[in-house]
Write a protein that holds these residues in place. Structure first.
Motif, PDB file in Angstrom:
ATOM      1  N   ALA A  79       2.918   5.855  -3.049  1.00 26.57           N
ATOM      2  CA  ALA A  79       4.048   6.650  -3.548  1.00 26.57           C
ATOM      3  C   ALA A  79       4.093   6.644  -5.075  1.00 26.57           C
ATOM      4  O   ALA A  79       4.352   7.680  -5.711  1.00 26.57           O
ATOM      5  CB  ALA A  79       5.361   6.119  -2.971  1.00 26.57           C
ATOM      6  N   ALA A  80       3.834   5.484  -5.668  1.00 23.36           N
ATOM      7  CA  ALA A  80       3.856   5.389  -7.128  1.00 23.36           C
ATOM      8  C   ALA A  80       2.714   6.190  -7.755  1.00 23.36           C
ATOM      9  O   ALA A  80       2.902   6.834  -8.796  1.00 23.36           O
ATOM     10  CB  ALA A  80       3.793   3.927  -7.557  1.00 23.36           C
ATOM     11  N   LEU A  81       1.534   6.168  -7.131  1.00 19.67           N
ATOM     12  CA  LEU A  81       0.432   6.984  -7.642  1.00 19.67           C
ATOM     13  C   LEU A  81       0.783   8.461  -7.580  1.00 19.67           C
ATOM     14  O   LEU A  81       0.535   9.211  -8.526  1.00 19.67           O
ATOM     15  CB  LEU A  81      -0.845   6.726  -6.843  1.00 19.67           C
ATOM     16  CG  LEU A  81      -1.588   5.433  -7.107  1.00 19.67           C
ATOM     17  CD1 LEU A  81      -2.762   5.284  -6.140  1.00 19.67           C
ATOM     18  CD2 LEU A  81      -2.073   5.345  -8.541  1.00 19.67           C
ATOM     19  N   THR A  82       1.356   8.872  -6.467  1.00 18.62           N
ATOM     20  CA  THR A  82       1.733  10.278  -6.290  1.00 18.62           C
ATOM     21  C   THR A  82       2.764  10.702  -7.339  1.00 18.62           C
ATOM     22  O   THR A  82       2.704  11.811  -7.862  1.00 18.62           O
ATOM     23  CB  THR A  82       2.277  10.505  -4.863  1.00 18.62           C
ATOM     24  OG1 THR A  82       1.250  10.129  -3.929  1.00 18.62           O
ATOM     25  CG2 THR A  82       2.661  11.946  -4.632  1.00 18.62           C
TER      26      THR A  82
ATOM     27  N   GLY B  43      -8.516   3.176  -5.734  1.00 14.72           N
ATOM     28  CA  GLY B  43      -7.258   3.899  -5.872  1.00 14.72           C
ATOM     29  C   GLY B  43      -6.561   3.575  -7.177  1.00 14.72           C
ATOM     30  O   GLY B  43      -5.997   4.462  -7.827  1.00 14.72           O
ATOM     31  N   MET B  44      -6.620   2.292  -7.581  1.00 15.40           N
ATOM     32  CA  MET B  44      -5.996   1.893  -8.851  1.00 15.40           C
ATOM     33  C   MET B  44      -6.742   2.502 -10.037  1.00 15.40           C
ATOM     34  O   MET B  44      -6.125   3.119 -10.911  1.00 15.40           O
ATOM     35  CB  MET B  44      -6.004   0.362  -9.000  1.00 15.40           C
ATOM     36  CG  MET B  44      -4.967  -0.355  -8.193  1.00 15.40           C
ATOM     37  SD  MET B  44      -4.805  -2.107  -8.644  1.00 15.40           S
ATOM     38  CE  MET B  44      -6.383  -2.788  -8.167  1.00 15.40           C
TER      39      MET B  44
ATOM     40  N   TRP C 163       2.346   4.760 -13.028  1.00 21.76           N
ATOM     41  CA  TRP C 163       1.150   3.920 -13.076  1.00 21.76           C
ATOM     42  C   TRP C 163       1.427   2.422 -13.051  1.00 21.76           C
ATOM     43  O   TRP C 163       0.767   1.704 -12.294  1.00 21.76           O
ATOM     44  CB  TRP C 163       0.273   4.298 -14.270  1.00 21.76           C
ATOM     45  CG  TRP C 163       0.047   5.781 -14.411  1.00 21.76           C
ATOM     46  CD1 TRP C 163       0.260   6.528 -15.520  1.00 21.76           C
ATOM     47  CD2 TRP C 163      -0.426   6.707 -13.421  1.00 21.76           C
ATOM     48  NE1 TRP C 163      -0.049   7.850 -15.288  1.00 21.76           N
ATOM     49  CE2 TRP C 163      -0.467   7.995 -14.003  1.00 21.76           C
ATOM     50  CE3 TRP C 163      -0.801   6.584 -12.085  1.00 21.76           C
ATOM     51  CZ2 TRP C 163      -0.885   9.134 -13.325  1.00 21.76           C
ATOM     52  CZ3 TRP C 163      -1.210   7.714 -11.398  1.00 21.76           C
ATOM     53  CH2 TRP C 163      -1.256   8.966 -12.015  1.00 21.76           C
ATOM     54  N   PRO C 164       2.377   1.902 -13.841  1.00 19.66           N
ATOM     55  CA  PRO C 164       2.607   0.445 -13.792  1.00 19.66           C
ATOM     56  C   PRO C 164       3.080  -0.036 -12.415  1.00 19.66           C
ATOM     57  O   PRO C 164       2.638  -1.085 -11.937  1.00 19.66           O
ATOM     58  CB  PRO C 164       3.676   0.203 -14.866  1.00 19.66           C
ATOM     59  CG  PRO C 164       3.565   1.366 -15.789  1.00 19.66           C
ATOM     60  CD  PRO C 164       3.155   2.528 -14.920  1.00 19.66           C
ATOM     61  N   THR C 165       3.932   0.732 -11.775  1.00 22.93           N
ATOM     62  CA  THR C 165       4.416   0.366 -10.445  1.00 22.93           C
ATOM     63  C   THR C 165       3.275   0.419  -9.438  1.00 22.93           C
ATOM     64  O   THR C 165       3.139  -0.465  -8.581  1.00 22.93           O
ATOM     65  CB  THR C 165       5.569   1.295 -10.009  1.00 22.93           C
ATOM     66  OG1 THR C 165       6.617   1.196 -10.974  1.00 22.93           O
ATOM     67  CG2 THR C 165       6.097   0.930  -8.645  1.00 22.93           C
ATOM     68  N   ALA C 166       2.469   1.462  -9.522  1.00 21.97           N
ATOM     69  CA  ALA C 166       1.315   1.581  -8.619  1.00 21.97           C
ATOM     70  C   ALA C 166       0.382   0.400  -8.818  1.00 21.97           C
ATOM     71  O   ALA C 166      -0.050  -0.226  -7.845  1.00 21.97           O
ATOM     72  CB  ALA C 166       0.579   2.892  -8.887  1.00 21.97           C
ATOM     73  N   TRP C 167       0.077   0.066 -10.073  1.00 28.75           N
ATOM     74  CA  TRP C 167      -0.846  -1.026 -10.359  1.00 28.75           C
ATOM     75  C   TRP C 167      -0.307  -2.339  -9.808  1.00 28.75           C
ATOM     76  O   TRP C 167      -1.045  -3.091  -9.170  1.00 28.75           O
ATOM     77  CB  TRP C 167      -1.074  -1.149 -11.872  1.00 28.75           C
ATOM     78  CG  TRP C 167      -2.113  -2.154 -12.200  1.00 28.75           C
ATOM     79  CD1 TRP C 167      -3.462  -1.951 -12.249  1.00 28.75           C
ATOM     80  CD2 TRP C 167      -1.907  -3.533 -12.479  1.00 28.75           C
ATOM     81  NE1 TRP C 167      -4.099  -3.118 -12.551  1.00 28.75           N
ATOM     82  CE2 TRP C 167      -3.175  -4.112 -12.708  1.00 28.75           C
ATOM     83  CE3 TRP C 167      -0.784  -4.340 -12.576  1.00 28.75           C
ATOM     84  CZ2 TRP C 167      -3.347  -5.451 -13.013  1.00 28.75           C
ATOM     85  CZ3 TRP C 167      -0.955  -5.692 -12.880  1.00 28.75           C
ATOM     86  CH2 TRP C 167      -2.218  -6.220 -13.091  1.00 28.75           C
ATOM     87  N   GLU C 168       0.983  -2.604 -10.005  1.00 30.71           N
ATOM     88  CA  GLU C 168       1.582  -3.855  -9.525  1.00 30.71           C
ATOM     89  C   GLU C 168       1.477  -3.976  -8.004  1.00 30.71           C
ATOM     90  O   GLU C 168       1.068  -5.021  -7.474  1.00 30.71           O
ATOM     91  CB  GLU C 168       3.048  -3.925  -9.961  1.00 30.71           C
ATOM     92  CG  GLU C 168       3.753  -5.170  -9.514  1.00 30.71           C
ATOM     93  CD  GLU C 168       5.219  -5.182  -9.940  1.00 30.71           C
ATOM     94  OE1 GLU C 168       6.014  -5.792  -9.212  1.00 30.71           O
ATOM     95  OE2 GLU C 168       5.556  -4.583 -10.974  1.00 30.71           O
TER      96      GLU C 168
ATOM     97  N   LEU D 170       0.828  -1.208   0.000  1.00 31.19           N
ATOM     98  CA  LEU D 170       0.000   0.000   0.000  1.00 31.19           C
ATOM     99  C   LEU D 170       0.862   1.258   0.000  1.00 31.19           C
ATOM    100  O   LEU D 170       0.576   2.212  -0.745  1.00 31.19           O
ATOM    101  CB  LEU D 170      -0.946   0.004   1.203  1.00 31.19           C
ATOM    102  CG  LEU D 170      -2.088  -1.001   1.156  1.00 31.19           C
ATOM    103  CD1 LEU D 170      -2.831  -1.009   2.498  1.00 31.19           C
ATOM    104  CD2 LEU D 170      -3.047  -0.695   0.013  1.00 31.19           C
ATOM    105  N   THR D 171       1.898   1.263   0.808  1.00 29.60           N
ATOM    106  CA  THR D 171       2.786   2.425   0.881  1.00 29.60           C
ATOM    107  C   THR D 171       3.497   2.653  -0.448  1.00 29.60           C
ATOM    108  O   THR D 171       3.581   3.787  -0.938  1.00 29.60           O
ATOM    109  CB  THR D 171       3.806   2.248   2.025  1.00 29.60           C
ATOM    110  OG1 THR D 171       3.084   2.061   3.243  1.00 29.60           O
ATOM    111  CG2 THR D 171       4.720   3.447   2.147  1.00 29.60           C
ATOM    112  N   ARG D 172       3.992   1.574  -1.035  1.00 29.98           N
ATOM    113  CA  ARG D 172       4.644   1.687  -2.351  1.00 29.98           C
ATOM    114  C   ARG D 172       3.642   2.124  -3.416  1.00 29.98           C
ATOM    115  O   ARG D 172       3.964   2.936  -4.286  1.00 29.98           O
ATOM    116  CB  ARG D 172       5.263   0.352  -2.750  1.00 29.98           C
ATOM    117  CG  ARG D 172       6.511   0.003  -1.986  1.00 29.98           C
ATOM    118  CD  ARG D 172       7.015  -1.370  -2.387  1.00 29.98           C
ATOM    119  NE  ARG D 172       8.277  -1.687  -1.753  1.00 29.98           N
ATOM    120  CZ  ARG D 172       8.852  -2.885  -1.836  1.00 29.98           C
ATOM    121  NH1 ARG D 172       8.276  -3.871  -2.529  1.00 29.98           N
ATOM    122  NH2 ARG D 172      10.004  -3.105  -1.228  1.00 29.98           N
TER     123      ARG D 172
END
Length: 143
Positions: free
Chosen positions: A44-47, A97-98, A51-56, A39-41
């Motif tokens: 941070a990726a969304l911020t 969130g995704m 996008w690919p990192t956030a989605w993963e 969730l923390t990662r």
């Protein structure tokens, strides 16, 4: 095989063995630890608009919540049904969130999951070290 590949393989084997040999209480706390990390990662990726990192990360967090919900034994204690509903809400926040690329929803999921993580760690620490796996399962209300 170079040194980095060898070290990565050894770390992977160690992690696999740690999971396979963990007690049910330890597995539960490991899931919560990884949930908060994902969730923390993801936040941070969304911020950072990665996008690919956030989605993963958020997809993995959602899978963990599904596992927690799927192994919850609602027949063992009165509060389990409420916890199951909370897991559903966490899943909704993560997916929202995704889809909406909204770090605020992920932040809300973190704020809900962190006290649960601490509580399960405290509960696991209270279990007698000599108890059997079956007793630990029953004490924590997990399958």
């Amino acid at each position: 095989m170079n040194v980095l590949t060898s070290a990565a393989a050894k770390l992977s084997a160690y992690n696999r063995d740690s999971i396979l040999s963990a007690s049910p209480a330890r597995l539960l706390t490991m899931l919560y630890d990884r949930l908060l990390l994902d969730l923390t990662r993801g936040e941070a990726a969304l911020t950072a608009e990665q996008w690919p990192t956030a989605w993963e990360n958020l997809r993995h967090a959602d899978q963990i919540v599904a596992e927690l919900a799927g192994t919850l034994r609602v027949d063992l204690w009165d509060g389990a049904e409420s916890l199951l509903q909370l897991y559903g809400y966490l899943a909704d926040l993560i997916v929202g969130g995704m889809i909406e690329r909204d770090p605020a929803k992920v932040r809300e999921a973190i704020e809900l999951a962190e006290p649960l993580r601490r509580t399960w760690h405290e509960a696991a620490a209270l279990l007698p070290a000599a108890s059997s796996a079956t007793e630990a399962d029953r004490d924590l209300g997990v399958a």
